[in-house]
Structures are given as structure tokens and as C-alpha cells.
Scaffold this motif. Structure first.
Motif, PDB file in Angstrom:
ATOM      1  N   ARG A 164      31.164  47.137  37.127  1.00  0.00           N
ATOM      2  CA  ARG A 164      31.866  45.949  37.567  1.00  0.00           C
ATOM      3  C   ARG A 164      31.927  45.895  39.093  1.00  0.00           C
ATOM      4  O   ARG A 164      32.108  46.929  39.753  1.00  0.00           O
ATOM      5  CB  ARG A 164      33.305  45.938  37.013  1.00  0.00           C
ATOM      6  CG  ARG A 164      33.377  45.823  35.494  1.00  0.00           C
ATOM      7  CD  ARG A 164      32.966  44.431  35.020  1.00  0.00           C
ATOM      8  NE  ARG A 164      33.129  44.263  33.588  1.00  0.00           N
ATOM      9  CZ  ARG A 164      32.172  44.499  32.701  1.00  0.00           C
ATOM     10  NH1 ARG A 164      30.987  44.932  33.103  1.00  0.00           N
ATOM     11  NH2 ARG A 164      32.390  44.316  31.410  1.00  0.00           N
ATOM     12  N   PRO A 194      47.923  50.401  34.718  1.00  0.00           N
ATOM     13  CA  PRO A 194      47.972  50.394  36.180  1.00  0.00           C
ATOM     14  C   PRO A 194      49.100  51.241  36.751  1.00  0.00           C
ATOM     15  O   PRO A 194      49.037  51.641  37.922  1.00  0.00           O
ATOM     16  CB  PRO A 194      48.169  48.912  36.512  1.00  0.00           C
ATOM     17  CG  PRO A 194      48.742  48.297  35.284  1.00  0.00           C
ATOM     18  CD  PRO A 194      48.157  49.070  34.137  1.00  0.00           C
ATOM     19  N   TRP A 238      41.164  47.122  43.376  1.00  0.00           N
ATOM     20  CA  TRP A 238      40.573  46.374  42.258  1.00  0.00           C
ATOM     21  C   TRP A 238      40.881  47.075  40.939  1.00  0.00           C
ATOM     22  O   TRP A 238      41.248  46.424  39.948  1.00  0.00           O
ATOM     23  CB  TRP A 238      39.061  46.242  42.433  1.00  0.00           C
ATOM     24  CG  TRP A 238      38.417  45.415  41.357  1.00  0.00           C
ATOM     25  CD1 TRP A 238      38.155  44.078  41.387  1.00  0.00           C
ATOM     26  CD2 TRP A 238      37.979  45.884  40.058  1.00  0.00           C
ATOM     27  NE1 TRP A 238      37.579  43.679  40.195  1.00  0.00           N
ATOM     28  CE2 TRP A 238      37.469  44.768  39.368  1.00  0.00           C
ATOM     29  CE3 TRP A 238      37.964  47.120  39.427  1.00  0.00           C
ATOM     30  CZ2 TRP A 238      36.941  44.867  38.081  1.00  0.00           C
ATOM     31  CZ3 TRP A 238      37.462  47.217  38.134  1.00  0.00           C
ATOM     32  CH2 TRP A 238      36.957  46.099  37.478  1.00  0.00           C
ATOM     33  N   VAL A 239      40.724  48.392  40.902  1.00  0.00           N
ATOM     34  CA  VAL A 239      40.989  49.134  39.670  1.00  0.00           C
ATOM     35  C   VAL A 239      42.439  48.955  39.251  1.00  0.00           C
ATOM     36  O   VAL A 239      42.738  48.725  38.067  1.00  0.00           O
ATOM     37  CB  VAL A 239      40.662  50.634  39.854  1.00  0.00           C
ATOM     38  CG1 VAL A 239      41.127  51.435  38.636  1.00  0.00           C
ATOM     39  CG2 VAL A 239      39.158  50.824  40.063  1.00  0.00           C
ATOM     40  N   TYR A 240      43.352  49.019  40.198  1.00  0.00           N
ATOM     41  CA  TYR A 240      44.770  48.833  39.868  1.00  0.00           C
ATOM     42  C   TYR A 240      45.017  47.448  39.275  1.00  0.00           C
ATOM     43  O   TYR A 240      45.674  47.314  38.233  1.00  0.00           O
ATOM     44  CB  TYR A 240      45.615  49.026  41.124  1.00  0.00           C
ATOM     45  CG  TYR A 240      47.074  48.697  40.916  1.00  0.00           C
ATOM     46  CD1 TYR A 240      47.909  49.583  40.237  1.00  0.00           C
ATOM     47  CD2 TYR A 240      47.608  47.496  41.386  1.00  0.00           C
ATOM     48  CE1 TYR A 240      49.254  49.282  40.036  1.00  0.00           C
ATOM     49  CE2 TYR A 240      48.950  47.193  41.190  1.00  0.00           C
ATOM     50  CZ  TYR A 240      49.764  48.081  40.512  1.00  0.00           C
ATOM     51  OH  TYR A 240      51.086  47.776  40.311  1.00  0.00           O
ATOM     52  N   ARG A 241      44.468  46.428  39.920  1.00  0.00           N
ATOM     53  CA  ARG A 241      44.723  45.052  39.474  1.00  0.00           C
ATOM     54  C   ARG A 241      44.003  44.710  38.177  1.00  0.00           C
ATOM     55  O   ARG A 241      44.420  43.787  37.465  1.00  0.00           O
ATOM     56  CB  ARG A 241      44.316  44.071  40.569  1.00  0.00           C
ATOM     57  CG  ARG A 241      45.211  44.130  41.808  1.00  0.00           C
ATOM     58  CD  ARG A 241      44.920  42.987  42.757  1.00  0.00           C
ATOM     59  NE  ARG A 241      45.920  42.903  43.809  1.00  0.00           N
ATOM     60  CZ  ARG A 241      45.715  43.245  45.086  1.00  0.00           C
ATOM     61  NH1 ARG A 241      44.526  43.705  45.452  1.00  0.00           N
ATOM     62  NH2 ARG A 241      46.683  43.142  45.977  1.00  0.00           N
ATOM     63  N   ASN A 242      42.944  45.434  37.857  1.00  0.00           N
ATOM     64  CA  ASN A 242      42.142  45.100  36.673  1.00  0.00           C
ATOM     65  C   ASN A 242      42.188  46.176  35.603  1.00  0.00           C
ATOM     66  O   ASN A 242      41.430  46.102  34.631  1.00  0.00           O
ATOM     67  CB  ASN A 242      40.687  44.857  37.096  1.00  0.00           C
ATOM     68  CG  ASN A 242      40.526  43.605  37.928  1.00  0.00           C
ATOM     69  OD1 ASN A 242      40.355  42.501  37.408  1.00  0.00           O
ATOM     70  ND2 ASN A 242      40.586  43.767  39.246  1.00  0.00           N
ATOM     71  N   TYR A 261      33.681  45.165  42.709  1.00  0.00           N
ATOM     72  CA  TYR A 261      35.043  45.113  43.244  1.00  0.00           C
ATOM     73  C   TYR A 261      35.110  44.442  44.603  1.00  0.00           C
ATOM     74  O   TYR A 261      36.197  44.242  45.158  1.00  0.00           O
ATOM     75  CB  TYR A 261      35.649  46.515  43.328  1.00  0.00           C
ATOM     76  CG  TYR A 261      34.989  47.446  44.328  1.00  0.00           C
ATOM     77  CD1 TYR A 261      35.283  47.381  45.684  1.00  0.00           C
ATOM     78  CD2 TYR A 261      34.085  48.415  43.906  1.00  0.00           C
ATOM     79  CE1 TYR A 261      34.694  48.247  46.601  1.00  0.00           C
ATOM     80  CE2 TYR A 261      33.493  49.289  44.813  1.00  0.00           C
ATOM     81  CZ  TYR A 261      33.796  49.195  46.157  1.00  0.00           C
ATOM     82  OH  TYR A 261      33.203  50.048  47.057  1.00  0.00           O
ATOM     83  N   SER A 272      42.289  45.228  31.948  1.00  0.00           N
ATOM     84  CA  SER A 272      41.100  44.588  31.379  1.00  0.00           C
ATOM     85  C   SER A 272      40.193  45.578  30.666  1.00  0.00           C
ATOM     86  O   SER A 272      39.388  45.194  29.824  1.00  0.00           O
ATOM     87  CB  SER A 272      40.315  43.851  32.469  1.00  0.00           C
ATOM     88  OG  SER A 272      39.685  44.779  33.343  1.00  0.00           O
TER      89      SER A 272
END
Length: 333
Positions: free
Chosen positions: A92, A185, A173-177, A94, A180
């Protein structure tokens, strides 16, 4: 084998061939590996008790681990084998540039904790796919493993701050996603090895609220493996031939100078067969953190060299694998 030996070989029995091969192996001399700086006449001191040759060697892992290229290739092979067993990662983006991608290896555990890994390689271009080897351990323990790709120092024009900012964007990005891909998080941990250990330290002392509008304590723990935390001696070493150090960059990229912004407990590891400077930097970093009353643990791994420390992240009973699982509150089996 030369033609003149072919007739002899064809008349040998299997027993004779094995015996000759074994004798050859036993008679072979041990490789003449030199550990440390090359022989030289001591020159003017550049940093502490190091002259230039010694300081350059102290920031060159190959000077202390002659098999470093072989060991690094093994990480890539281990990563390929791992993918054949558990499957390829989700890939993905970021950030806006092509290199800003993450590899996500998913656990089947619902709402699982997340470990974000920052690879090393002297800040030069490496690929996250070659650092997926540890994913199998994390996934089996019930955690997601996310490996970051980011720009190399030459492509960044020598500016370490560009690498650090991409790493920050990747972590944010990892925290916010996280949700998904089944991640929690509120259980996000960050680790890095070597120059990635340096970037991990920089990430841990980031003003996240100011720069990314995130809570200062959203990272729950950091694992800095075989890293560097003060750029002054690094600037004086031969690494300055490809890193464009300025006073500002030296200061901004020295995590030991910004511990007021450290909010997560940190584990710092090193191997006793690594260079003396990498060992000293680890000890000094933990001493500085604990001196101001913040949580830090130092792990010294006896008889581990530099890349072996990276490889140990994939072993639940290795120094870094055990430390990572303990930091995340996961069992070592």
C-alpha cells in the motif's frame, strides 16, 4: 575438474570420493579475516581516542563483520522463503512518491497489535521486501508486521531529513489506516535496525502533534536495534562522503539531543561483535534516557554481529525477537 583427472575420478568409489573431499575440507586453512581498522600508524585524534582510520572503521560494519554481504543476502533469502509459507504482503502507498510504500503482513487475530519495521543499510537504498523475514514470527504471535520502503540517501541528495520525514509519514499512515487491515491503532509499536535504528530513534522524538496532528504518545513502544543516536561522530566519519551534514541536520537527526519529546518506552539492543561505536552509542542513549527519568532498557547480545542482530528479530528466542514480543505483551511461542 581438469580433463587429466577425469579418468581417475571415474575409477574412484563413492567411499574414496567422500574420503578425499573430507580430507580436503579438513586441510583447508581458515580464512584470514581481519577485524577492526586496517594496520596503520596512529594519526591525530578525530573523536574521543579514534584517529580518522579508526573512526571510519567504527562506522563501517564490514570492518567488524567480514561476512556482512553474505549475511545480508541471507535476509533476502529468508524473506523469500517466508513469503512462500505465509503468502505475500499487502502493498500500500503511504505518500506521493513511488518509493513510499508499505508491505503489510497480516495476522488472523482480530484487532491485532502492529509492529512497524524500518530497515537499515547505511541509509542507502534497500527494499522492504528483503526485510520481511521477521513477519512469520509476528504473525504467529498474533501481530501485524509492516515493513516500510523509503528513499535512499543518494536519491535524497544527502539530506537525512528527507528519509526521516518519509518514515514519519509511513508510521502516521499505518496508525491512521490500521483498522483497514485488522490492526489496532492503539497498539502500535516501532522498530528499526542499524541506520533504521537511527531513524527509529528520530521517529520516537518527533513532535507528532505539531508535524502530523497526532497524539504525542500514539507510539506505544520503540525497539532501536544496533542504531546511532548522536550524529557528531558519524559526521566526522567517512559516512559524510554521502551524507550532506550541516549543523542543523546533525542536531535534528541526533535523537539523544531531543529526549524531551520522547513519550514511548524504548528498548535499545546491540551485539558485542558490532563496532565499538555502535556499542557505545547504544549504551550512551539508554543512559541519557534513564538520566531524565524515562523508561529505557538496554540489551547486550553476547557474540552477535551486526546483521545477525537484524536476523534475530525473526527468532522469538533471539535477542531482538524476544525483546519485540515482550514489548508488545505477546508470548514467545
Amino acid at each position: 575438474m581438469p580433463d587429466e583427472d577425469s579418468g581417475i575420478t571415474s575409477r574412484m568409489t563413492g567411499r574414496t570420493i567422500i574420503g578425499r573431499s573430507r580430507a580436503t575440507v579438513l586441510a583447508a586453512p581458515s580464512p584470514a579475516w581481519r577485524i577492526g581498522p586496517p594496520p596503520h600508524e596512529k594519526g591525530p585524534l578525530v573523536f574521543m581516542n579514534y584517529d580518522q582510520v579508526e573512526l571510519d572503521a567504527a562506522y563501517d560494519q564490514a570492518s567488524y563483520q567480514p561476512t556482512i554481504q553474505q549475511n545480508t543476502r541471507r535476509l533476502a533469502s529468508l524473506s523469500e522463503d517466508m513469503c512462500r509459507r505465509i503468502g505475500p504482503p499487502l502493498r500500500r502507498p503511504y505518500g506521493p512518491s513511488p518509493v513510499e510504500q508499505v508491505d503489510i503482513y497480516r495476522s488472523t487475530r482480530p484487532n491485532a497489535p502492529v509492529f512497524v519495521f524500518i530497515h537499515g543499510g547505511a541509509w542507502r537504498s534497500r527494499e522492504a521486501k528483503n526485510y520481511g523475514f521477521a513477519a512469520e514470527m509476528f504473525v504467529a504471535a498474533g501481530a501485524h508486521y509492516v515493513a516500510l520502503d523509503f528513499i535512499g540517501i543518494e536519491e535524497a541528495g544527502g539530506d537525512l531529513r528527507l528519509l526521516a520525514e518519509q518514515v514519519r509519514r509511513g508510521i502516521a499512515w499505518v496508525y491512521r489506516n490500521a483498522a483497514s487491515f485488522g490492526g489496532d491503532p492503539d497498539q502500535l509499536y516501532v522498530g528499526g535496525h542499524s541506520s533504521g535504528g537511527h531513524l527509529c530513534g528520530v521517529a520516537l522524538v518527533t513532535d507528532w502533534q505539531k508535524e502530523h496532528d497526532l497524539s504525542p504518545d500514539f507510539i506505544k513502544g520503540g525497539l532501536c536495534m544496533s542504531g546511532m543516536y548522536d550524529m557528531k561522530p558519524v559526521r566526522l566519519s567517512k559516512r559524510s562522503s554521502y551524507v550532506d551534514f550541516t549543523d542543523e541536520i546533525e542536531d535534528e537527526m541526533s535523537s539523544i539531543r531531543h529526549l524531551d519529546k520522547l513519550h514511548a518506552p524504548v528498548i535499545v539492543t546491540y551485539g558485542t561483535d558490532e563496532t565499538p561505536e555502535f556499542q557505545r552509542q547504544a549504551r550512551d542513549f539508554v543512559a541519557a534516557v534513564t538520566a531524565i527519568g524515562k523508561a529505557a532498557q538496554l540489551i547486550e547480545a553476547a557474540n552477535f554481529a551486526h546483521v545477525e542482530m537484524a536476523e534475530s528479530l525473526g527468532n522469538p528466542y533471539g535477542p531482538n525477537g524476544r525483546a519485540a514480543l515482550a514489548m508488545m505483551g505477546l508470548a514467545t511461542s
